[in-house]
Design an enzyme around this catalytic site. Structure first.
Site, PDB file in Angstrom:
ATOM      1  N   GLN A 337       0.732  -1.208  -0.038  1.00 27.90           N
ATOM      2  CA  GLN A 337       0.003  -0.134   0.039  1.00 27.90           C
ATOM      3  C   GLN A 337       0.907   1.406  -0.076  1.00 27.90           C
ATOM      4  O   GLN A 337       0.671   2.214  -0.791  1.00 27.90           O
ATOM      5  CB  GLN A 337      -0.892  -0.141   1.270  1.00 27.90           C
ATOM      6  CG  GLN A 337      -1.974   1.024   1.191  1.00 27.90           C
ATOM      7  CD  GLN A 337      -3.196   0.789   0.204  1.00 27.90           C
ATOM      8  OE1 GLN A 337      -3.307  -0.211  -0.175  1.00 27.90           O
ATOM      9  NE2 GLN A 337      -3.837   1.757  -0.160  1.00 27.90           N
ATOM     10  N   GLU A 364       1.527 -26.739   6.712  1.00 29.51           N
ATOM     11  CA  GLU A 364       1.713 -27.271   8.057  1.00 29.51           C
ATOM     12  C   GLU A 364       1.171 -26.794   9.114  1.00 29.51           C
ATOM     13  O   GLU A 364       1.636 -26.266  10.176  1.00 29.51           O
ATOM     14  CB  GLU A 364       3.309 -26.860   8.161  1.00 29.51           C
ATOM     15  CG  GLU A 364       4.180 -27.470   6.989  1.00 29.51           C
ATOM     16  CD  GLU A 364       5.770 -27.485   7.151  1.00 29.51           C
ATOM     17  OE1 GLU A 364       6.285 -27.392   8.578  1.00 29.51           O
ATOM     18  OE2 GLU A 364       6.265 -27.450   6.106  1.00 29.51           O
TER      19      GLU A 364
END
Length: 390
Positions: A337, A364
């Protein structure tokens, strides 16, 4: 209470940073150029050359026991080094490593699989996830039925890292339905690609991609059982557990590098006659990112420290992975941004990180699984609020 690094930790960390800065980061622009052309950033031969350079630097087998030529470093040092590799988006890792559960191999298996993997002559993948068993690893269905002195594997695994490159897979299969997955009904097998399984590339929003592994009457000798019959789920959880403090370690490196880029940009980019870093909106994004980064750092180092103390690291590692994975997503989003339209292009690595780090909240152990583990530990009294300081 001392939060500083020891002289050894600082020296090793700085040496790793020097290697990444000198040898890996200069390759970034070429890697970006190739990826824009839909090619791998670096090919396997180039990665191998980098690993051999790192070996001359003294980095080889970070977690590998000394008897196999490794460094056998404590978890805290491993965490610090993995953070340094995270500073570059080039998909480099130090060599001399093998899956932690391969050390459960017998002598013959170590000669055929473990040692060649450590030396970089073989490539492995770990296969437990299935189309219907991701977070719920206890729901695996790939079957292994006994046939004389062999086992016949049938089924599919999916989202397998290294599955497209591996010449052998560590496959967790159901060997006894009656016992159930957690009751000793699964077994891990070492399965060479030449035994008949095939891999299919899975395109993702990130660079590269995992694989689906297909097993259609694949015959595996009983001598290729890894560990003991019925130990498959236990070994699978050991494999997954190690990543839960190394994933946030890697996230720290990404966040540090990205935040540094945002600060540099905010101090040089001008709009409306002044630098954008003078705008409160930008200042707050930088401040929030720094606070979250530091919080994730100490959660991650504490998880690694828990491993080094010989204590059960599951609770602290789950907290580190949950917070660290979310932290890096927040930071990279703010950094994009701050860079505006330029951050959205493929001229910079920011949009690449934006795609890459989203995976950290999934693999995971998803965010939801980490929350389940953390809350369960507290509700059932397995741990106390405040951990070892409680």
């Amino acid at each position: 209470m001392d939060f500083s690094l020891s002289d050894e930790e600082r020296a090793v960390r700085d040496t790793a940073r020097q290697f990444i800065t000198r040898e890996v980061m200069p390759l970034e622009q070429e890697a970006l150029r190739r990826e824009r052309a839909h090619l791998p950033g670096l090919d396997r031969s180039e990665l191998k050359e980098l690993r051999l350079k790192a070996k001359k630097f003294g980095f080889w087998g970070l977690s590998t026991p000394e008897e196999y030529g490794g460094m056998n470093l404590p978890a805290v040092l491993q965490s610090l080094i993995v953070t340094e590799t995270g500073r570059s988006f080039v998909q480099f890792t130090f060599g001399g490593e093998a899956d932690n559960i391969l050390y459960h191999a017998n002598a013959d298996q170590k000669r055929a699989y473990l040692v060649p993997t450590i030396e970089g002559e073989r490539v492995s993948c770990f296969a437990i996830t299935e189309p219907g068993a991701g977070s719920d690893a206890a729901n695996i269905r790939l079957s292994a039925r006994r046939d004389g002195d062999d086992w016949i594997l049938d089924g599919e695994k999916t989202f397998i890292t290294n599955g497209n490159d591996a010449d052998f897979a560590i496959v967790v299969a159901v060997t006894d339905k009656e016992k159930g997955v957690r009751g000793g009904g699964t077994t891990a097998f070492l399965v060479d690609r030449e035994m008949g399984w095939r891999s299919e590339f899975i395109q993702t929003m990130g660079e590269g991609g995992p694989a689906a592994l297909v097993f259609d009457n694949v015959r595996v000798p009983a001598r290729n059982i890894l560990g003991e019959l019925g130990q498959g789920f236990e070994l699978g959880m050991k494999w997954i557990g190690k990543g839960r403090y190394l994933i946030p370690s890697h996230a720290l490196g990404i966040a540090e590098r990205a935040l540094g880029m945002a600060i540099d940009y905010a101090n040089t980019r001008e709009t409306f006659g002044r630098r954008i870093g003078e705008n409160q909106a930008i200042q707050w994004m930088i401040a929030d990112s720094e606070v979250e980064l530091e919080a994730a750092r100490w959660l991650t180092l504490r998880a690694a420290w828990t491993v080094d103390q010989g204590e059960d690291p599951r609770h602290s590692s789950s907290m580190a992975k949950l917070y660290g994975a979310n932290m890096v997503n927040h930071v990279v989003d703010r950094v994009l941004q701050i860079h505006g339209g330029m951050g959205y292009t493929r001229e910079l690595p920011i949009e690449r990180w934006y795609r890459q780090v989203r995976l950290m909240r999934i693999y995971e152990g998803t965010d939801e699984m980490q929350r389940l583990i953390i809350s369960r530990d507290l509700l059932r009294g397995y741990t106390k609020i405040g951990g070892h300081l409680a």
